[in-house]
Scaffold this motif. Structure first.
Motif, PDB file in Angstrom:
ATOM      1  N   SER A 359     -24.144 -12.000  -3.279  1.00 36.54           N
ATOM      2  CA  SER A 359     -24.831 -14.355  -2.717  1.00 36.54           C
ATOM      3  C   SER A 359     -25.132 -13.548  -1.147  1.00 36.54           C
ATOM      4  O   SER A 359     -24.813 -13.298  -0.153  1.00 36.54           O
ATOM      5  CB  SER A 359     -23.490 -14.805  -2.903  1.00 36.54           C
ATOM      6  N   SER A 373     -19.531  -9.188  -5.104  1.00 37.14           N
ATOM      7  CA  SER A 373     -17.751  -8.867  -5.546  1.00 37.14           C
ATOM      8  C   SER A 373     -16.803  -7.553  -5.624  1.00 37.14           C
ATOM      9  O   SER A 373     -17.517  -6.752  -5.705  1.00 37.14           O
ATOM     10  CB  SER A 373     -18.356  -8.925  -7.590  1.00 37.14           C
ATOM     11  N   SER A 380     -18.912 -15.768  -4.677  1.00 39.32           N
ATOM     12  CA  SER A 380     -19.669 -16.635  -3.592  1.00 39.32           C
ATOM     13  C   SER A 380     -17.876 -17.465  -2.638  1.00 39.32           C
ATOM     14  O   SER A 380     -17.905 -17.809  -2.152  1.00 39.32           O
ATOM     15  CB  SER A 380     -19.248 -17.937  -4.968  1.00 39.32           C
ATOM     16  N   HIS A 425     -11.873 -17.863  -7.030  1.00 38.60           N
ATOM     17  CA  HIS A 425     -12.736 -18.470  -6.555  1.00 38.60           C
ATOM     18  C   HIS A 425     -12.835 -19.339  -5.034  1.00 38.60           C
ATOM     19  O   HIS A 425     -11.712 -19.158  -4.812  1.00 38.60           O
ATOM     20  CB  HIS A 425     -12.870 -19.265  -7.542  1.00 38.60           C
ATOM     21  N   THR A 426     -14.116 -19.918  -4.887  1.00 43.18           N
ATOM     22  CA  THR A 426     -13.853 -20.382  -3.834  1.00 43.18           C
ATOM     23  C   THR A 426     -12.949 -21.216  -3.679  1.00 43.18           C
ATOM     24  O   THR A 426     -12.380 -21.829  -2.623  1.00 43.18           O
ATOM     25  CB  THR A 426     -15.347 -21.636  -3.915  1.00 43.18           C
ATOM     26  N   SER A 460     -27.317 -16.923  -5.131  1.00 45.14           N
ATOM     27  CA  SER A 460     -26.542 -15.436  -5.972  1.00 45.14           C
ATOM     28  C   SER A 460     -26.703 -15.032  -6.778  1.00 45.14           C
ATOM     29  O   SER A 460     -27.550 -15.724  -7.839  1.00 45.14           O
ATOM     30  CB  SER A 460     -25.182 -16.256  -6.465  1.00 45.14           C
ATOM     31  N   LEU A 464     -23.347 -18.880 -11.096  1.00 42.96           N
ATOM     32  CA  LEU A 464     -22.207 -19.878 -10.996  1.00 42.96           C
ATOM     33  C   LEU A 464     -21.741 -20.349 -12.188  1.00 42.96           C
ATOM     34  O   LEU A 464     -21.795 -20.965 -12.537  1.00 42.96           O
ATOM     35  CB  LEU A 464     -21.802 -19.703  -9.580  1.00 42.96           C
ATOM     36  N   ASP A 468     -17.054 -23.150  -8.921  1.00 44.69           N
ATOM     37  CA  ASP A 468     -17.739 -23.068  -7.734  1.00 44.69           C
ATOM     38  C   ASP A 468     -18.954 -23.500  -7.303  1.00 44.69           C
ATOM     39  O   ASP A 468     -19.165 -24.029  -6.270  1.00 44.69           O
ATOM     40  CB  ASP A 468     -18.435 -20.977  -7.824  1.00 44.69           C
ATOM     41  N   ARG A 469     -19.755 -23.821  -8.656  1.00 46.46           N
ATOM     42  CA  ARG A 469     -21.118 -24.669  -7.896  1.00 46.46           C
ATOM     43  C   ARG A 469     -20.112 -25.864  -7.260  1.00 46.46           C
ATOM     44  O   ARG A 469     -21.140 -26.698  -5.948  1.00 46.46           O
ATOM     45  CB  ARG A 469     -21.587 -25.291  -9.473  1.00 46.46           C
ATOM     46  N   CYS A 481     -29.724 -19.982  -8.363  1.00 44.70           N
ATOM     47  CA  CYS A 481     -28.323 -18.530  -9.030  1.00 44.70           C
ATOM     48  C   CYS A 481     -29.836 -17.936  -9.605  1.00 44.70           C
ATOM     49  O   CYS A 481     -30.405 -18.666  -9.937  1.00 44.70           O
ATOM     50  CB  CYS A 481     -27.145 -19.239  -9.890  1.00 44.70           C
ATOM     51  N   LYS A 486     -22.490 -14.141 -16.021  1.00 48.34           N
ATOM     52  CA  LYS A 486     -21.482 -13.054 -15.652  1.00 48.34           C
ATOM     53  C   LYS A 486     -21.284 -12.272 -16.822  1.00 48.34           C
ATOM     54  O   LYS A 486     -21.112 -11.591 -16.697  1.00 48.34           O
ATOM     55  CB  LYS A 486     -19.898 -13.892 -15.158  1.00 48.34           C
TER      56      LYS A 486
END
Length: 493
Positions: A359, A373, A380, A425-426, A460, A464, A468-469, A481, A486
């Protein structure tokens, strides 16, 4: 964040212009409100400095004399159309809009279901509204609309629609999104008011396209990208050019409907106060741009963002090729390609080098920060840490969240919550930073930099997840994205 729009000037001159239009028609004006009233994020993205609730703040000055009618198309109910910016269906947004308006002191008098042709889903929605004590009306599909003027302006056309009971001088007609039939509702009311001996006027309050900007201005092209699913096309208003010898920009649906409006006004008043569809509007937004370069850049980024949104929808089986193809053609008009959005080649280049999902984010000063990653963090989440460390002046080698803290979280995710993805995750990273900030100075400094991500652009190389979004949306980050899931990435690895 660089600003290119004077919001204070807009509030002043826009409110004055609408007041003049209300005075022109006396005691009854139907004001068609295009776009979003209190959450116009598209306008905020293409006109940096425009506040999402600017129109609401301006109209709030008139709320004691106004009521709101919310319009939704039966076609949108039937296909469960979703507001992309909020991720909710149009029928759910009707309820959300009503609640939000009422919280701000507006009278929401009714809901109108347009394009009705016996749809079962529309009937079910009306029943739900009526159980909530919400007055609901049907407006029907009219054969030959909008060209068959004789039928439309008759008792078998607009006269067949339910008459909407209103009580205040200003009736604001709004909807969850474009194509809902707002203008037809206004015109139908003009016809039916006249039958009852009431003279009423009509005006259009719509931000885009901006009539005073050139046809191929990026702000106007971005509007076409935003409405690619409706196949709207910006055009030079031929009626305005003929009447005044001046170029003004409008779009196909307004130009197509103008003969209907012209015939209606002539039937009601004997003459039409408007010589063109552009005359119908009260939009002053083009006169409030104070840095055209900033708005052009933001609009070009928005065109690309819309393109990737359409690609993602297609990859998930929810979109269509025509929407993607139309926006790709708009690239040529705006003289751009995806690489114009600097985060896209940055993320893709790092992914190519690392062989991992990556990202990238462009900060306010133009700095590009990238992340990839790893075993502990998704791309992210890693990007959040890298960006906030950079903004806080913390060396990249510093580990803000110790591995000893991450591993128990991963254990909980995979063993107790049955997640297949152990990476944080974020939202989990932000919570961890918050916990650590009470006794770690670096974490506190990094956490305090999150507001500086507002207005930044991110890309990204993998689509996502919803969590995350939503986090990036709340942070005000513009996200794109690659249309790659994934799951597909794991299989290819």
């Amino acid at each position: 964040m660089k600003y290119g729009f004077d919001n204070d000037k807009y509030l002043k001159i826009q409110s004055e212009h609408i007041k003049e239009r209300i005075a022109q028609f006396g005691n009854k004006l139907y004001l068609e409100l295009g776009g979003k009233l209190f959450d116009d994020h598209h306008a905020s993205r293409v006109l940096p400095g425009f506040q999402p609730d600017s129109k609401l703040r301006m109209l709030s000055q008139l709320k004691d004399h106004a009521e709101i009618v919310i319009v939704i198309s039966a076609l949108d109910i039937e296909k469960n159309k979703v507001r992309q910016d909020l991720g909710i269906t149009y029928d759910m947004d009707v309820l959300r809009l009503r609640e939000e308006f009422m919280k701000r002191g507006f009278l929401v008098s009714s809901v109108v279901i347009t394009h009705y042709n016996g749809q079962i889903s529309a009937d079910a929605f009306r029943q739900r509204l009526e159980r909530m004590d919400i007055t609901t009306y049907y407006h029907y599909t009219i054969e030959g609309y909008p060209t068959n003027v004789n039928l439309i302006a008759s008792d078998k056309g607009f006269g067949h629609n339910d008459y909407i009971e209103t009580s205040r001088p200003l009736v604001i007609v709004t909807a969850p999104g474009p194509g809902s039939g707002k203008m037809a509702v206004c015109l139908s009311q003009l016809y039916n008011e006249h039958k009852r001996g009431i003279e009423a006027g009509y005006a259009k309050f719509e931000t885009f396209p901006v009539w005073s900007l050139p046809l191929k201005h990026p702000v106007n092209i971005a509007y076409e990208a935003a409405t690619a699913d409706l196949n709207d096309v910006n055009m030079i208003d031929p009626f305005h050019l003929e009447a005044y010898g001046k170029t003004a920009i409008n779009y196909n649906r307004d130009i197509e409907i103008f003969p209907v409006l012209n015939a209606l006004f002539e039937g009601i008043y004997g003459t039409n106060p408007y010589k063109s569809p552009t005359d119908m509007g009260v939009n002053m937004v083009g006169f409030c741009i104070n840095d055209d370069e900033v708005c052009c850049d933001a609009s070009k980024n928005e065109i690309i963002r819309r393109y990737y949104t359409a690609l993602n929808a297609l990859a998930q089986g929810e979109g269509n090729d025509s929407e993607v193809n139309k926006i790709s053609l708009l690239f040529k008009q705006a003289h751009i390609d995806p690489s114009y959005r600097r985060t896209i080649p940055a993320a893709q280049e790092r992914a190519k080098e690392s062989g991992k999902n990556c990202s990238a984010i462009e900060l306010a000063d133009g700095t590009i920060i990238t992340a990839e990653s790893g075993d502990l963090l998704g791309p992210s989440a890693a990007l959040i840490l890298n960006a906030t460390k950079h903004l806080a002046g913390i060396d990249h080698s510093v580990k803000l969240i110790p591995q000893a803290m991450i591993e128990p979280i991963q254990h909980t995710k995979t063993n107790y919550l049955r997640s297949l993805n152990p990476r944080l995750h974020t939202d989990e990273v932000i919570v961890a930073l918050s916990v650590l900030s009470t006794h770690d100075e670096n974490c506190r400094r990094a956490l305090e930099k999150l507001p500086e991500l507002y207005g930044c652009q991110m890309h990204s190389t993998v689509m996502l997840g919803e969590v995350d979004r939503k986090i990036f949306k709340k942070l005000g980050v513009g996200l794109t994205c690659d249309p790659k899931s994934k799951k597909a990435t794991r299989q290819s690895i």
